[in-house]
Each structure stands twice: as C-alpha cells, then as structure tokens.
Scaffold this active site. Sequence first.
Site, PDB file in Angstrom:
ATOM      1  N   ASN A  77       0.764  -1.295   0.017  1.00 47.46           N
ATOM      2  CA  ASN A  77      -0.096   0.047   0.215  1.00 47.46           C
ATOM      3  C   ASN A  77       0.868   1.375   0.084  1.00 47.46           C
ATOM      4  O   ASN A  77       2.000   1.152   0.041  1.00 47.46           O
ATOM      5  CB  ASN A  77      -0.826   0.172   1.069  1.00 47.46           C
ATOM      6  N   GLU A 109       3.404   1.628   3.143  1.00 44.68           N
ATOM      7  CA  GLU A 109       4.485   0.445   2.922  1.00 44.68           C
ATOM      8  C   GLU A 109       5.385   0.802   1.865  1.00 44.68           C
ATOM      9  O   GLU A 109       6.847   0.551   2.120  1.00 44.68           O
ATOM     10  CB  GLU A 109       3.869  -0.844   2.706  1.00 44.68           C
ATOM     11  N   ASP A 130      -5.845  -8.040   1.343  1.00 43.79           N
ATOM     12  CA  ASP A 130      -6.046  -9.590   1.350  1.00 43.79           C
ATOM     13  C   ASP A 130      -6.974  -9.831   0.137  1.00 43.79           C
ATOM     14  O   ASP A 130      -6.866 -10.608  -0.509  1.00 43.79           O
ATOM     15  CB  ASP A 130      -6.839 -10.054   2.750  1.00 43.79           C
TER      16      ASP A 130
END
Length: 490
Positions: free
Chosen positions: A205, A208, A275
């Site tokens: 993301n 990150e 996820d």
Amino acid sequence: MDRMEIESFLARLKGLKALVIGDLMLDEYVWGRTDRISPEAPVQVVEVVRQDLRLGGAGNVVNNLVALGCQIEVAGALGEDEDGRGLRSMLEARGIGTGGIVLDVGRTTSRKTRILASNQQMLRIDRESTSPISAEVEKQLAAQVRDAVSGCQVILVSDYLKGVLTQGLLQEIFAIGRAAGIPVVVDPKGNDYHKYRGATLITPNRKEAQTASGILISDDAGLCRAGRKLRESLGLEALVLTRSEEGMSLFLADGQEVHLPTEAREVFDVSGAGDTVLALLGIGLGAGLSVENAAHVANLAAGIVVGKVGTSTVAPEEILEVAGRQHSDSDLKIKGREILSVLLERERERGKRIVFTNGCFDLLHVGHVKYLQKARNLGDLLVLGLNSDASIRRLKGPKRPLIGEEERAHLMAALKCIDYVVTFDEDTPLELIDALRPQILVKGGDYAPEGVVGKELVESYGGRVEIISFVDGKSTTNVIETILERYRDE
C-alpha cells in the site's frame, strides 16, 4: 476488460487452485454491553453477549478465495497448541487442504482477541509468537510447500511479519514457483523488501511503499518514483501499489504505468482490502489474465470491500453487479457461454421455460423482430445464439457480415424480447445448445423440423422444437439488393 470477459473469468474460478502461504491467525471478537465502572479499578465492565472466532491474517486471503469458489491449499507454521489444532480444523471443515502446515512445538499460534461494546472496540489482546521459525522448521515447511504446490496455478504469500516467512523460506518459495511455472504474488510488510526479490509481483500500500523505498509519497510524482524504484530494484515483473479508496497504480516490467481509479463510494473500512487485492490479483494471474486485467478485477473487488464494515470478502455476484454499472443495459444481456449456462440452470430450477434460437442477424429488419417476438412468447426467457464473424464468413462468404459481431450483439440485446445474447464460433449451434439446454428450440419457417440442428438433443431431455414462419419478402438479402438497386448509378 468488459463485463463478458469478467463473467468468463469468474465462471472459471471453481477450476482454479491456489496455494496460500503465510502467517495464519485466529481473530476472536467478543461483543458485549457496558454501563458501569468496575469497583476494582477505573475501567469499564463489559457484559459479554456473544463471541465469534474467525480465520485471520493469511486466513483472510483464504476467506476471499473461498467466497470466490476456488480450490485452496494452505501452508504455514502453527503452534502445537489448542489454537493451532482449532485453526487447522476450521480450514479442514471448509474443504481446504492443510498438508502444507507444519506444527512447531515451541510456537504460540497467533490469536487476536478484540473486545467490543457500545459499537466500538474497547481492547485488543494479542497472544502470539513473532520470532523467526527455526532452520529445521523452515526446511520442513519448504518441503511441504513443494508437495502442496502440485496442481496449483498460483502461489499467494501473505506476510504479517510473525516470523514464518523468513528470507530463506521466501527464496525457496520463489524458486518453487519458477520451477512450477506459476506466478508468486506477495502482500509485503516491513522496511526491508530485498527478501522479496524473485517474486513475480508484490502489492504494497502507499504507506508501505513509502517506508520500503525511502521516498516521500505526498503526491502522484512521489508515488510514481517509489513504485518505479521498488519494481526495478527487486527485479519484479510488476508491482501493484494500492491506494485505498483512490484505486491502484501498476508498474510493469516494460516501463508502462497504469493508474486505475476506484468506483466512487462511501468508505467505511479499509481493513482486509489488501487481502482481497492479493486474492483477486493472484487468482487472476493464475487464470492467465494479464496484470492489467487481473488488477482491474481486483480493483473492482477492493472498491466493494472498503464499503463494508470489518474485514470482509467479496462474492462473484457482487463483482458482476459493480461491473454492470460501468456498461450499458444492452451489455448486461451479453453473456459468455460458461456464465450463461450457470444462470440458465438457476432459471430452470425456478420453473422458467427457456427458449433458444440462433442466427446471423446481419442487417436487422422487421422480419427479424417479428420472428423474435413470436419466439419469446413461447416461454419465459429468450436466448439468442449469434453467429460470430468468422462463422458467418464460412457460411455466407468473405463479404459477410456487413456488421461486426460486437455491434450485432448490442443491437440484438437492445430488443426487449431478448433476454440474453451469446456468440458462438462453430458452424452450427449444437455445442451451444448442449451447454445451455433450452426447453424450446425455435427455427424459422424455411426449416423442416427434422432438419433443425439440435432437435434430437433437445427432445432427448423432454424439450421440443417449434417452427415460426417468417414475414414474406423480408430478408437481409432483399435489403442488400434494394440498396444496390437504388444506389447502383451513384
């Protein structure tokens, strides 16, 4: 990627198998009421009303794949404790292969307990091990992964930094993926991304990517610099940078960059969206989609998930419903063969009578419309099998069709009397009829019943053939001849 392509992809999911590797956890939710302070300490007293135990961590990737109908193998390390045995039993109860799981006697299975009251989370209790697995467990797990990967089309790696995905194990996983000729897609974590070198694709993301690249992402330019740096430094085939409610950005090996905005919607909760992206991207690549097309479907799914409260999954029907909003009403009627066969089976279970007819329908005229209206009146749903361009050229010669199959499909789907349109490429519709199994097979008045393709098949399961007369003097050939006659001098 249009709706029909998405339908075709989703229809194939039951035949696809994924290996999920990563940090498996239990998510426990304890809901209660609170209306007083404890006399023992200045804390609220929660009266428990109900409890719920769910798969968490890499298990949420599993949850997404289950919702999509995929086959799944799971690999990871669990503690040889009650929670480890319980988590494994939860997976097996869902029909998920657990042969890739190693039990580590010195490990505590991750369990996160959330206490909720008055519509808010009061407290979270974590019980887990975060130290790296031993060299012996790493060796066992690598061997289990080699066995579990058999028959899989993709490996999905979900890293929560709980010590299972060591650098050594990750390199073994990437090598196993290369040897099997299947993609390895990683949802990364942490500051050091060098351990992910050798993966096919990673899905950080924005936060990150900023941490891993060391580049401040305060605008689109910074985001692009960070994405390019990470993809190039790690030698990835692609990097998909997720941007929460803003969509995602793709950085491909050929230098191409693609930015996909998400559908505008109210965002309730972004937890679990990563996820969902990992699951859809991975299974998309496993199904043979391009990175861009797999990302398109994953982006649609992520847009749905962020509109839900809590860690959630998305069903194929939800993806199709959102994809349908992006296209016209006529596009909603145009189906692929696989998904249409599923839809018609449901309609038959509801007692609907399905009528089928087929043809070229090149240059739509009133004779066509009258014929189709009569056909629709014979049952509850009318399905039109439309000859593809290649099929028409073989039947009518190189100058036909005059109108391409995509345009013809939309013209036919725009008719109220038609419920579904499906294109077929064969010379006859026999294979299509076998797949769709209509109760009533209709052909035009220039056919004798015994000459209708599919007659014996339909009658074998209790269906029937109906012949409908055409409107005299109305045909595509007549239309073409009239045009040529009137404009010959010009």
